[in-house]
Scaffold this motif. Structure first.
Motif, short mmCIF file in Angstrom:
data_model
loop_
_atom_site.label_atom_id
_atom_site.label_comp_id
_atom_site.label_asym_id
_atom_site.label_seq_id
_atom_site.Cartn_x
_atom_site.Cartn_y
_atom_site.Cartn_z
N UNK A 195 43.13 43.80 23.65
CA UNK A 195 44.21 43.45 24.57
C UNK A 195 43.68 42.81 25.84
N UNK A 196 42.50 43.28 26.26
CA UNK A 196 41.94 42.69 27.46
C UNK A 196 41.61 41.23 27.24
N UNK A 225 60.40 37.90 30.31
CA UNK A 225 59.61 38.30 29.14
C UNK A 225 58.13 38.08 29.40
N UNK A 226 57.83 36.96 30.04
CA UNK A 226 56.42 36.67 30.34
C UNK A 226 55.84 37.71 31.28
N UNK A 227 56.61 38.04 32.31
CA UNK A 227 56.13 39.05 33.28
C UNK A 227 55.95 40.40 32.58
N UNK A 228 56.92 40.77 31.76
CA UNK A 228 56.80 42.05 31.05
C UNK A 228 55.61 42.06 30.10
N UNK A 229 55.39 40.93 29.44
CA UNK A 229 54.26 40.87 28.51
C UNK A 229 52.95 41.03 29.24
N UNK A 230 52.84 40.36 30.39
CA UNK A 230 51.61 40.48 31.17
C UNK A 230 51.43 41.91 31.64
N UNK A 231 52.52 42.50 32.11
CA UNK A 231 52.43 43.89 32.58
C UNK A 231 52.05 44.82 31.44
N UNK A 262 48.41 44.40 30.68
CA UNK A 262 47.58 45.00 31.73
C UNK A 262 47.55 46.51 31.60
N UNK A 263 48.72 47.09 31.45
CA UNK A 263 48.79 48.55 31.34
C UNK A 263 48.08 49.04 30.07
N UNK A 264 48.31 48.30 28.97
CA UNK A 264 47.66 48.68 27.72
C UNK A 264 46.16 48.64 27.82
N UNK A 265 45.65 47.57 28.43
CA UNK A 265 44.20 47.45 28.57
C UNK A 265 43.66 48.55 29.47
N UNK A 266 44.43 48.85 30.51
CA UNK A 266 43.99 49.86 31.46
C UNK A 266 43.94 51.25 30.80
N UNK A 267 44.99 51.60 30.11
CA UNK A 267 45.02 52.92 29.48
C UNK A 267 44.00 53.02 28.35
#
Lengths: 711, 321
Positions: free
Chosen positions: A2-3, A189-195, A198-203
């Motif tokens: 994901x990163x 949708x783009x903003x949500x996808x980026x978020x 980011x959250x997925x990579x972080x967790x």
């Protein structure tokens, strides 16, 4: 990874940014945008003109300069002109089938007097013109050539469409609303996808770290199986190098050597020289570098030391590490420096376009235009005289003394600082030609064109060149000029050089040590004008600077940049790039260069033979081919059983059944029944389906297995 | 013998053999390594590829006594090992040594003799001794068997049983030479090369009994890291779990892989084993020890395919990837 997806998103953002920059750059080529910008700057300039620019003009010497020194006699210019115009690229002069565009029709006024040099212009003028709606729509400055560019011939009698016909598509209000909703949905949708990424990579990162900590903790209650734990592989060369040094400082030389060697291999992988795989040995890597002897030698030498440290008796020590570091580190650093230099050179090179291999600038735009309205002929005449002719791309305010003459034609978008700099530059002894730009003319004390220039056209007293021409037959006659331009407004301190019935056509004034020449428009320098009468002799006699560089300032002047960085700054992209750079720096500090953690790919096992058989069986099942399958299996099984019991001798069903019953311990009747049914199936491949095919096959299979073989 | 001497002797011996046997560098190297690892070699290849010449040249270079047994269907075990013969003059049985009492034995076309004759070599190969009528007769040291077999002809042959195959440390497959090598072979014959008179070619004797025994002893000094042991175990274990394999390699295969790797390490001038040593010999050590599933054989899968796939799955120690 994901990163890695995040990296892709960032790259996309960067590309979008660059696209925006390009779009901004392309606005300079949009006539409407350019005109509006130009108008704004001219309005501002007009406001400041009196206070800022009038002062130096008060001190200027207003008498015409008498230092003109024509390099050629009129006859020489005439001869050169004929030779140039005979070039096939000037199709309007040489091609009998040349079709004029509508905007070229006014040049027909030169046709009669241009017959000697440009014989086909008159023919072209006698033919109906082509529609030029597909032209660039610019005012003569950016026409590319005189070739017909696919425009349709306009039927006779058809009216021309209005020039500024609106082409905007008007959408219904409902559609506009729908498009807006879709647009904002896409943005959301783009903003949500980026978020989400980011959250997925972080967790994920936090979870991996926790797993590693748990695995390293000896007191952990339930240690996970090593095979179940995802293996974390460091692949960043810089981090590996840094980690190796840190390990060495802590005295862990074995780990340091491992990391150092890994950095070298990762570097080679990044160079696309190697593919690192878990099953490959150092020998495999060395052999893979067969076509790169230098790298192969380095890897072989380093590999020996590393293997000695990894598998030898003594292990790694500081000496080994230092020796390896001295070999590997320069290579990695050297590569990084080379990469940086290469990128810098490439970016610099990307901004130096326009030069051909011989170092000359290729004529383009109006200077390469061989149509009647272009300036190719003027450029060619200047170049024949030894001038260097080119477009001015950089800012006019950066003019230096290398440039002896600047021709400003009518669609420049110079700013105040440019005009100021131009005044200073002219005062230093240079020559400025202003072609039909009223605002520009006013900066230098002139005015724009007014009425049409009507014959007779006469040379004024101040004209510095020769006033007579000797024809081929020795006849001496006065210089004959033609024009379709307007006239310049009378101005007290301007000295007219040529006048027509309506007023002066070309005027001049001195400014400091330099000269400013005013033309009503671009036409006197156009190809069609120069081939007409003695216009070329007149124009060339006005060029005084020699040998110097002559530059043309047009719409793109000031739009160029000396470096990519300047271009980015000009496009006002500095803050955006700075933000992206900061974001990249944060990601680098957090995740390293790859922005991802490498993991083992999922294992893809090869299908077993049994899988293929099962699949084939399912195909048979779907096709309802039970009898067919039993036929084949019975044939194979009966032969196999016969060979096992008594090889090479064919037996009857009874004999075979008796022997099989004895070997397997099954009742003889049951075995014989099975064999008989199998024999029937074997002999009748397309017999009736009884529904017991599978049972027969199972019993036969059992016999095959029990007699000691595979089913 | 130290590392440098070992490596030097090894290279010298390879060089001398290759004067005669062209284009078979790998085979020569592996045969020599098997000899120094106290193993025996089964060479498989069609007739005419120089298998016998290899053994004869090897005997000449190594300074070993050399004997050859041509295996035929009527060959008896006593024809291999020898036997007690009644001496009428002394009125007693006298042990007559068979051809197995040699240092270098060529068992030519070993699969043409019946199983009991083949089995007569079992004890000799494993224990380096022969027991006849209750008396054990030791074989000379070093004792080295090179057996050959033809993979093509199957009529009138007796395939070696698994137990006997396992006795061979390596199974090598000799391939046809390249056209260039074959041209060079012809040129040598044109210039008078005679395979029965190796002295004329200038092949020197490089080693003797003592040197060979010392080199064999030196192999035991090579260090094997724990990761290497694990790597060997991993590879051999994978042969037992492979879907295409009915019977995997035995622990004797692991030992063979270990000993050949150690010998190769010394021959390369190292006193430690690296993963490359293992991978180099995995094919030769394992290929004759795997029994494939019938369906895998039907699909055309060979032991070499299985070993290659295993080597591509087993991660090497200290891998960077």
């Amino acid at each position: 990874l994901k990163a890695a997806h995040l990296g892709c998103v960032l790259t996309t953002a960067l590309l979008l940014t660059c696209t925006t920059a390009l779009a901004r750059g392309s606005q300079y080529e949009d006539p409407e945008y350019r005109d509006s910008q130009y108008q704004d700057s001219q309005d501002e300039a007009a406001d400041d003109q009196d206070s800022q620019y009038q002062a130096p003009l008060d001190d200027a010497v207003t008498s015409p300069d008498t230092r003109y020194a024509p390099q050629h006699t009129p006859s020489e210019v005439h001869g050169t002109l004929k030779a140039k115009a005979a070039d096939a690229s000037f199709r309007f002069c040489n091609d009998p089938n040349y079709v004029l565009y509508t905007h070229e029709r006014p040049y027909c006024s030169f046709a009669t007097t241009a017959q000697e040099v440009c014989p086909e212009l008159l023919t072209a003028c006698a033919r109906p013109e082509a529609d030029d709606r597909d032209d660039f729509g610019m005012s003569g400055s950016f026409g590319q050539s005189g070739k017909k560019r696919g425009g349709k011939m306009r039927p006779e009698g058809e009216d021309e469409p209005p020039e500024d016909e609106p082409t905007t598509l008007t959408l219904p209000a409902a559609l506009v609303g729908l498009f807006r909703v879709v647009f904002w949905l896409l943005v959301a949708a783009l903003v949500l996808a980026i978020a989400y990424l980011l959250v997925g990579a972080w967790t994920k990162s936090a979870r991996d770290k926790k797993d590693e900590d748990d695995a390293d903790d000896p007191g952990s209650a339930e240690p996970r199986e090593p095979s179940l734990r995802p293996r974390v592989v460091e692949s960043d060369v810089a981090r590996l190098l840094a980690r190796a040094k840190a390990q060495a400082q802590q005295g862990r030389h074995d780990a340091a050597v491992d990391d150092l060697y890994a950095a070298l291999l990762r570097h080679l992988e990044g160079e696309q020289l190697l593919v690192l795989q878990r099953h490959r040995t150092n020998g495999d890597y060395v052999r893979a570098l067969r076509e790169h002897p230098a790298w192969q030698g380095l890897l072989r030498e380093c590999g020996r030391d590393v293997e000695r440290a990894q598998f030898g008796k003594r292990g790694a020590d500081a000496t080994t590490f230092e020796r390896l570091l001295s070999r590997i580190e320069p290579v990695l650093s050297h590569a990084l420096v080379l990469l940086f230099l290469a990128l810098t050179c490439l970016t610099q090179q990307s901004c130096s376009g326009g030069d051909d291999s011989s170092g000359h600038h290729k004529p383009w735009g109006v200077l390469g235009d061989t149509s009647p309205r272009g300036l190719a002929l003027f450029r060619s005449l200047l170049e024949d005289d030894g001038y260097t002719v080119r477009h001015r791309i950089r800012k006019a305010s950066a003019l230096d003394d290398e440039t002896g003459m600047l021709v400003v034609y009518d669609d420049t978008s110079l700013e105040d600082e440019d005009w100021q700099a131009l005044q200073r530059w002219v005062q230093r002894g240079h020559e400025l030609w202003l072609l039909g730009d009223p605002e520009a003319a006013e900066y230098f004390g002139g005015k724009g064109a007014e009425t049409n220039c009507a014959p007779p056209i006469e040379l004024d007293v101040a004209f510095p060149g020769e006033r007579t021409v000797t024809d081929d037959d020795g006849t001496i006659r006065p210089l004959e000029l033609t024009s379709i331009s307007g006239t310049l407004a009378e101005q007290g301190d301007l000295v007219p050089l040529v006048s027509c019935a309506g007023g002066p056509m070309v005027s001049q004034r001195t400014l400091g040590d330099g000269v400013v020449t005013f033309f009503p428009d671009l036409t006197p320098l156009s190809n069609a004008s120069l081939v007409s009468a003695d216009n070329a002799i007149f124009v060339m006699s006005l060029v005084r600077a020699w040998p110097q560089t002559v530059e043309f300032a047009g719409g793109l002047t000031g739009a160029g940049a000396d470096s990519p960085y300047e271009a980015l700054l000009n496009a006002k992209l500095g803050p955006v790039l700075l933000q992206i750079a900061l974001l990249m720096l944060m990601l680098y500090l957090a995740r390293g260069i790859p922005f991802a953690t490498l993991r083992d790919p999922p294992e893809t096992g090869r299908r077993r033979f049994l899988d293929h058989l099962t699949a084939l069986g399912r195909v048979f099942q779907r096709a309802g081919a039970r009898q067919h399958a039993l036929h084949h299996y019975s044939a194979w099984a009966l032969g196999k059983l016969n060979d096992r019991v008594r090889p090479g001798q064919r037996m009857s069903i009874i004999e075979l059944g008796a022997l099989l019953a004895k070997r397997t311990g099954r009742p003889q009747s049951e075995v014989i029944e099975t064999l008989a049914e199998a024999a029937t199936a074997r002999n009748q491949p397309e017999g009736p389906v009884s529904g017991d095919e599978l049972k027969i096959q199972r019993r036969l299979e059992a016999l095959v297995i029990e007699t000691g073989g595979n089913k | 013998v130290n590392i440098q001497e070992f490596s030097s002797h090894f290279e010298h011996a390879c060089h001398e053999v290759q004067k005669v046997l062209l284009g078979q560098e790998d085979i020569v190297e592996q045969v020599l390594i098997a000899l120094l690892a106290r193993g025996h070699v089964l060479i498989e290849g069609v007739p005419g590829l120089g298998k016998t010449l290899l053994v004869r040249t090897l005997g000449h270079v190594l300074g070993c006594t050399f004997k050859r047994i041509q295996f035929t269907p009527d060959l008896m075990p006593s024809d291999v090992t020898g036997g007690n013969i009644f001496n009428q003059r002394d009125n007693e049985f006298v042990f007559m040594r068979g051809p197995v009492f040699t240092e270098l034995l060529l068992a030519d076309e070993i699969n043409r003799a019946p199983a009991k004759t083949q089995a007569s070599l079992l004890e000799a190969m494993q224990d380096h001794s022969v027991t006849i009528d209750g008396t054990t007769h030791p074989l000379p040291a070093p004792f080295f068997v090179i057996a050959t077999q033809n993979p093509i002809e199957s009529q009138g042959t007796y395939p070696l049983p698994e137990a006997q195959l396992d006795r061979f440390l390596l199974k090598l497959q000799v391939q046809h030479p390249s056209p260039q090598v074959e041209q060079q072979v012809l040129r040598n014959y044109l210039s008078g090369f005679d395979p029965t008179k190796l002295e004329r070619v200038g092949v020197e004797r490089v080693l003797g009994n003592r040197e060979i025994l010392e080199m064999q002893a030196a192999v035991g000094q090579v260090r094997v890291a724990e990761e290497i042991v694990a790597y060997i175990t991993d590879i051999v274990t994978r042969t037992r779990a492979h879907s295409a394999v009915y019977l995997g390699a035995s622990p004797r295969a692991s030992i063979g892989l270990l000993s050949t790797s150690r010998t190769r390490a010394l021959a390369s001038g190292r006193d430690f084993v690296i993963p490359d040593d293992i991978k180099t010999f995995a094919g030769s050590v394992l290929r004759h020890r795997l029994l494939l599933q019938p369906d895998a054989e039907l699909e055309g899968i060979t032991s070499d395919d299985v070993i290659e796939s295993i080597l591509k799955e087993a991660p090497v120690p200290k891998t960077v990837a």
